[in-house]
Design a protein around this motif. Structure first.
Motif, PDB file in Angstrom:
ATOM      1  N   PRO A   1      14.178  30.971   1.494  1.00 31.18           N
ATOM      2  CA  PRO A   1      15.008  31.919   1.122  1.00 31.18           C
ATOM      3  C   PRO A   1      16.572  31.796   1.662  1.00 31.18           C
ATOM      4  CG  PRO A   1      13.440  32.842   2.757  1.00 31.18           C
ATOM      5  CD  PRO A   1      12.981  31.386   2.147  1.00 31.18           C
ATOM      6  N   GLY A   2      16.725  31.038   2.357  1.00 29.42           N
ATOM      7  CA  GLY A   2      18.004  30.606   3.130  1.00 29.42           C
ATOM      8  C   GLY A   2      18.957  29.906   2.104  1.00 29.42           C
ATOM      9  N   SER A   3      18.148  29.408   1.082  1.00 29.08           N
ATOM     10  CA  SER A   3      18.681  28.559  -0.186  1.00 29.08           C
ATOM     11  C   SER A   3      19.485  29.542  -1.107  1.00 29.08           C
ATOM     12  CB  SER A   3      17.682  27.529  -0.765  1.00 29.08           C
ATOM     13  OG  SER A   3      16.908  28.109  -1.538  1.00 29.08           O
ATOM     14  N   ILE A   4      18.988  30.756  -1.059  1.00 32.81           N
ATOM     15  CA  ILE A   4      19.495  31.557  -2.141  1.00 32.81           C
ATOM     16  C   ILE A   4      21.061  31.829  -2.419  1.00 32.81           C
ATOM     17  CG2 ILE A   4      19.094  34.089  -3.238  1.00 32.81           C
ATOM     18  CD1 ILE A   4      16.341  34.127  -2.058  1.00 32.81           C
ATOM     19  N   PRO A   5      21.618  32.026  -1.346  1.00 33.94           N
ATOM     20  CA  PRO A   5      23.160  32.225  -1.514  1.00 33.94           C
ATOM     21  C   PRO A   5      23.557  30.834  -2.278  1.00 33.94           C
ATOM     22  CG  PRO A   5      22.633  33.106   0.617  1.00 33.94           C
ATOM     23  CD  PRO A   5      21.294  32.325  -0.003  1.00 33.94           C
ATOM     24  N   LYS A   6      23.323  29.557  -1.732  1.00 38.73           N
ATOM     25  CA  LYS A   6      23.875  28.319  -2.356  1.00 38.73           C
ATOM     26  C   LYS A   6      23.296  28.362  -3.672  1.00 38.73           C
ATOM     27  CE  LYS A   6      24.090  25.999   2.175  1.00 38.73           C
ATOM     28  NZ  LYS A   6      23.463  24.726   2.915  1.00 38.73           N
ATOM     29  N   LEU A   7      22.121  28.933  -4.096  1.00 39.90           N
ATOM     30  CA  LEU A   7      21.643  28.650  -5.588  1.00 39.90           C
ATOM     31  C   LEU A   7      22.505  29.481  -6.545  1.00 39.90           C
ATOM     32  CD1 LEU A   7      19.444  27.463  -7.518  1.00 39.90           C
ATOM     33  CD2 LEU A   7      17.901  29.661  -6.898  1.00 39.90           C
ATOM     34  N   ILE A   8      22.959  30.753  -5.933  1.00 34.80           N
ATOM     35  CA  ILE A   8      23.719  31.525  -6.594  1.00 34.80           C
ATOM     36  C   ILE A   8      25.079  31.126  -6.892  1.00 34.80           C
ATOM     37  CG2 ILE A   8      24.971  33.797  -6.645  1.00 34.80           C
ATOM     38  CD1 ILE A   8      22.592  35.081  -5.018  1.00 34.80           C
ATOM     39  N   ARG A   9      25.542  30.421  -5.792  1.00 34.08           N
ATOM     40  CA  ARG A   9      26.990  29.928  -5.975  1.00 34.08           C
ATOM     41  C   ARG A   9      26.665  28.627  -6.922  1.00 34.08           C
ATOM     42  NH1 ARG A   9      30.286  26.315  -1.487  1.00 34.08           N
ATOM     43  NH2 ARG A   9      31.930  25.768  -2.561  1.00 34.08           N
ATOM     44  N   PHE A  10      25.745  27.976  -6.859  1.00 34.57           N
ATOM     45  CA  PHE A  10      25.510  26.697  -7.781  1.00 34.57           C
ATOM     46  C   PHE A  10      25.515  27.194  -9.407  1.00 34.57           C
ATOM     47  CE2 PHE A  10      22.827  23.439 -10.105  1.00 34.57           C
ATOM     48  CZ  PHE A  10      23.439  22.608  -9.735  1.00 34.57           C
ATOM     49  N   GLY A  11      24.729  28.248  -9.263  1.00 34.99           N
ATOM     50  CA  GLY A  11      24.683  28.836 -10.916  1.00 34.99           C
ATOM     51  C   GLY A  11      25.812  29.216 -11.553  1.00 34.99           C
TER      52      GLY A  11
ATOM     53  N   LYS B   1       9.500  27.784 -11.669  1.00 34.70           N
ATOM     54  CA  LYS B   1       9.585  26.692 -10.433  1.00 34.70           C
ATOM     55  C   LYS B   1      10.882  27.028  -9.594  1.00 34.70           C
ATOM     56  CE  LYS B   1       6.817  23.263 -12.729  1.00 34.70           C
ATOM     57  NZ  LYS B   1       6.636  21.960 -13.639  1.00 34.70           N
ATOM     58  N   VAL B   2      11.960  27.470 -10.315  1.00 30.85           N
ATOM     59  CA  VAL B   2      13.024  27.551  -9.538  1.00 30.85           C
ATOM     60  C   VAL B   2      12.802  28.839  -8.705  1.00 30.85           C
ATOM     61  CG1 VAL B   2      15.421  28.150  -9.605  1.00 30.85           C
ATOM     62  CG2 VAL B   2      14.682  26.599 -11.040  1.00 30.85           C
ATOM     63  N   LEU B   3      12.080  30.009  -9.142  1.00 32.91           N
ATOM     64  CA  LEU B   3      11.998  31.029  -8.336  1.00 32.91           C
ATOM     65  C   LEU B   3      11.328  30.839  -7.294  1.00 32.91           C
ATOM     66  CD1 LEU B   3      12.071  33.627 -11.241  1.00 32.91           C
ATOM     67  CD2 LEU B   3      13.757  33.363  -9.527  1.00 32.91           C
TER      68      LEU B   3
ATOM     69  N   GLN C   1      10.687  27.961  -5.671  1.00 38.60           N
ATOM     70  CA  GLN C   1      11.333  27.175  -4.598  1.00 38.60           C
ATOM     71  C   GLN C   1      12.108  28.017  -3.657  1.00 38.60           C
ATOM     72  OE1 GLN C   1      13.050  23.652  -4.331  1.00 38.60           O
ATOM     73  NE2 GLN C   1      11.630  22.449  -5.965  1.00 38.60           N
ATOM     74  N   ALA C   2      12.941  28.887  -4.622  1.00 38.77           N
ATOM     75  CA  ALA C   2      13.887  29.761  -3.846  1.00 38.77           C
ATOM     76  C   ALA C   2      13.061  30.995  -3.030  1.00 38.77           C
ATOM     77  CB  ALA C   2      14.610  30.697  -4.882  1.00 38.77           C
ATOM     78  N   ALA C   3      12.120  31.269  -3.318  1.00 40.17           N
ATOM     79  CA  ALA C   3      10.917  32.262  -2.357  1.00 40.17           C
ATOM     80  C   ALA C   3      10.635  31.491  -1.106  1.00 40.17           C
ATOM     81  CB  ALA C   3       9.675  32.742  -3.374  1.00 40.17           C
ATOM     82  N   ALA C   4      10.253  30.168  -1.411  1.00 36.87           N
ATOM     83  CA  ALA C   4       9.830  29.377  -0.241  1.00 36.87           C
ATOM     84  C   ALA C   4      10.937  29.072   0.819  1.00 36.87           C
ATOM     85  CB  ALA C   4       9.174  28.131  -0.913  1.00 36.87           C
TER      86      ALA C   4
ATOM     87  N   ARG D   1      11.695  18.754  -8.820  1.00 32.03           N
ATOM     88  CA  ARG D   1      10.696  19.353  -8.869  1.00 32.03           C
ATOM     89  C   ARG D   1      10.500  20.548  -9.731  1.00 32.03           C
ATOM     90  NH1 ARG D   1       8.790  19.357  -2.434  1.00 32.03           N
ATOM     91  NH2 ARG D   1       9.061  17.121  -2.124  1.00 32.03           N
ATOM     92  N   VAL D   2      11.424  20.959 -10.372  1.00 32.64           N
ATOM     93  CA  VAL D   2      11.514  22.313 -11.146  1.00 32.64           C
ATOM     94  C   VAL D   2      11.745  22.182 -12.744  1.00 32.64           C
ATOM     95  CG1 VAL D   2      12.379  23.696  -9.276  1.00 32.64           C
ATOM     96  CG2 VAL D   2      13.866  22.608 -10.808  1.00 32.64           C
ATOM     97  N   THR D   3      11.225  20.873 -13.156  1.00 31.97           N
ATOM     98  CA  THR D   3      11.405  20.558 -14.714  1.00 31.97           C
ATOM     99  C   THR D   3      10.205  20.918 -15.410  1.00 31.97           C
ATOM    100  OG1 THR D   3      13.207  18.554 -13.951  1.00 31.97           O
ATOM    101  CG2 THR D   3      12.106  19.155 -16.316  1.00 31.97           C
ATOM    102  N   SER D   4      10.260  21.459 -16.600  1.00 30.83           N
ATOM    103  CA  SER D   4       8.928  21.701 -17.326  1.00 30.83           C
ATOM    104  C   SER D   4       8.532  20.450 -18.043  1.00 30.83           C
ATOM    105  CB  SER D   4       9.099  22.923 -18.374  1.00 30.83           C
ATOM    106  OG  SER D   4      10.072  22.614 -19.301  1.00 30.83           O
ATOM    107  N   GLU D   5       7.355  20.563 -18.568  1.00 32.93           N
ATOM    108  CA  GLU D   5       7.068  19.381 -19.457  1.00 32.93           C
ATOM    109  C   GLU D   5       8.008  19.043 -20.706  1.00 32.93           C
ATOM    110  OE1 GLU D   5       2.716  20.020 -20.701  1.00 32.93           O
ATOM    111  OE2 GLU D   5       2.324  19.844 -18.658  1.00 32.93           O
ATOM    112  N   SER D   6       8.606  19.938 -20.962  1.00 36.62           N
ATOM    113  CA  SER D   6       9.349  19.976 -22.267  1.00 36.62           C
ATOM    114  C   SER D   6      10.871  19.349 -21.946  1.00 36.62           C
ATOM    115  CB  SER D   6       9.831  21.529 -22.935  1.00 36.62           C
ATOM    116  OG  SER D   6      10.507  22.112 -22.060  1.00 36.62           O
TER     117      SER D   6
END
Length: 252
Positions: free
Chosen positions: A206-216, A197-199, A201-204, A185-190
């Motif tokens: 917030p519990g996913s933020i630590p896992k998102l940081i780790r994945f990054g 879109k990533v931000l 989803q993260a804002a919606a 759900r976070v891919t642009s038209e290009s």
């Protein structure tokens, strides 16, 4: 002689771009970069996410038959516990997205990948969407070692025009890990990841933020390791008989 390396998105290519001097290529409407490595022309193409998009973008570079070696690269998700984040894998074959066909990597290119630090595995599996849940990855573990979205379609096109092919990818997430967000759900038209879109989803969630940081962090580390292997691979490739044999075949 020409070597084409494809990535889906800029983030996968960025560490290598910092490591080696690339210039932006004038290849029409494709996102491509080039560098000269000894006598070889190295072209890096950013295809966008997804097999169909990757096939269409790669075709714009490959169609004239001047590509001698095509390396499909980027990140992948592990499908088996023995493959850990940060490892670089080279697959003997790739299941093309939406096709009941395995595209084999060139055996000589595989041996060179092994010599440059990649782990040789049986197969990558091409899918048409990002697998978010660990359970989805576990289900595919009986068929392949890692999952991704572009290699099979890129390699299928390159083989059709006479290029030698190989898939080399780094693992960004282990088989037991759920992804922190639904990246479908976070891919642009290009075809790039949309930071906005990533931000959102993260804002919606917030519990996913630590896992998102780790994945990054895992993804960045994997891309850096991949850059190191690819740079060594290209330097060795242009100095071996593989390239000379390819050039001789292309000239006949």
């Amino acid at each position: 002689m020409k070597v084409l390396v494809t990535f889906a998105v800029e983030a996968e290519f960025a560490p290598w771009r910092r490591l080696r001097q690339f210039s932006q290529s004038d290849l029409g409407d494709v996102r491509a970069y080039s560098a000269q490595v000894k006598d070889a022309e190295l072209v890096v193409l950013l295809t966008g996410v997804g097999g169909r998009r990757a096939w269409a973008e790669a075709a714009k570079v490959i169609w004239d038959g001047n590509v001698d070696v095509c390396i499909s690269s980027g990140l992948a998700g592990a499908l088996r516990e023995e493959h850990r984040p940060g490892e670089v894998l080279a697959a003997k074959g790739v299941y093309a997205t939406s096709r009941k066909k395995v595209i084999p990597s060139d055996p000589a290119l595989l041996e060179l990948a092994r010599a440059c630090g990649a782990k040789i595995v049986d197969a990558f599996y091409g899918v048409d969407h990002v697998l978010v849940r660990s359970s989805e990855k576990c289900d595919l573990g009986a068929k392949a070692d890692a999952v991704e979205m572009e290699s099979g379609d890129v390699m299928l096109e390159a083989v059709a025009f006479g290029a030698k092919v190989i898939a080399i990818r780094a693992i960004s997430d282990a088989v037991e890990e759920d992804l922190p967000l639904d990246f479908n759900r976070v891919t642009s038209e290009s075809g790039e990841l949309s930071i906005a879109k990533v931000l959102a989803q993260a804002a919606a969630h917030p519990g996913s933020i630590p896992k998102l940081i780790r994945f990054g962090w895992q993804s960045r580390s994997a891309a850096e390791r991949l850059a190191s292997v690819l740079d060594a691979y290209i330097q060795n490739l242009v100095a071996t008989d593989i390239m000379k044999q390819t050039t001789e075949v292309s000239a006949t």
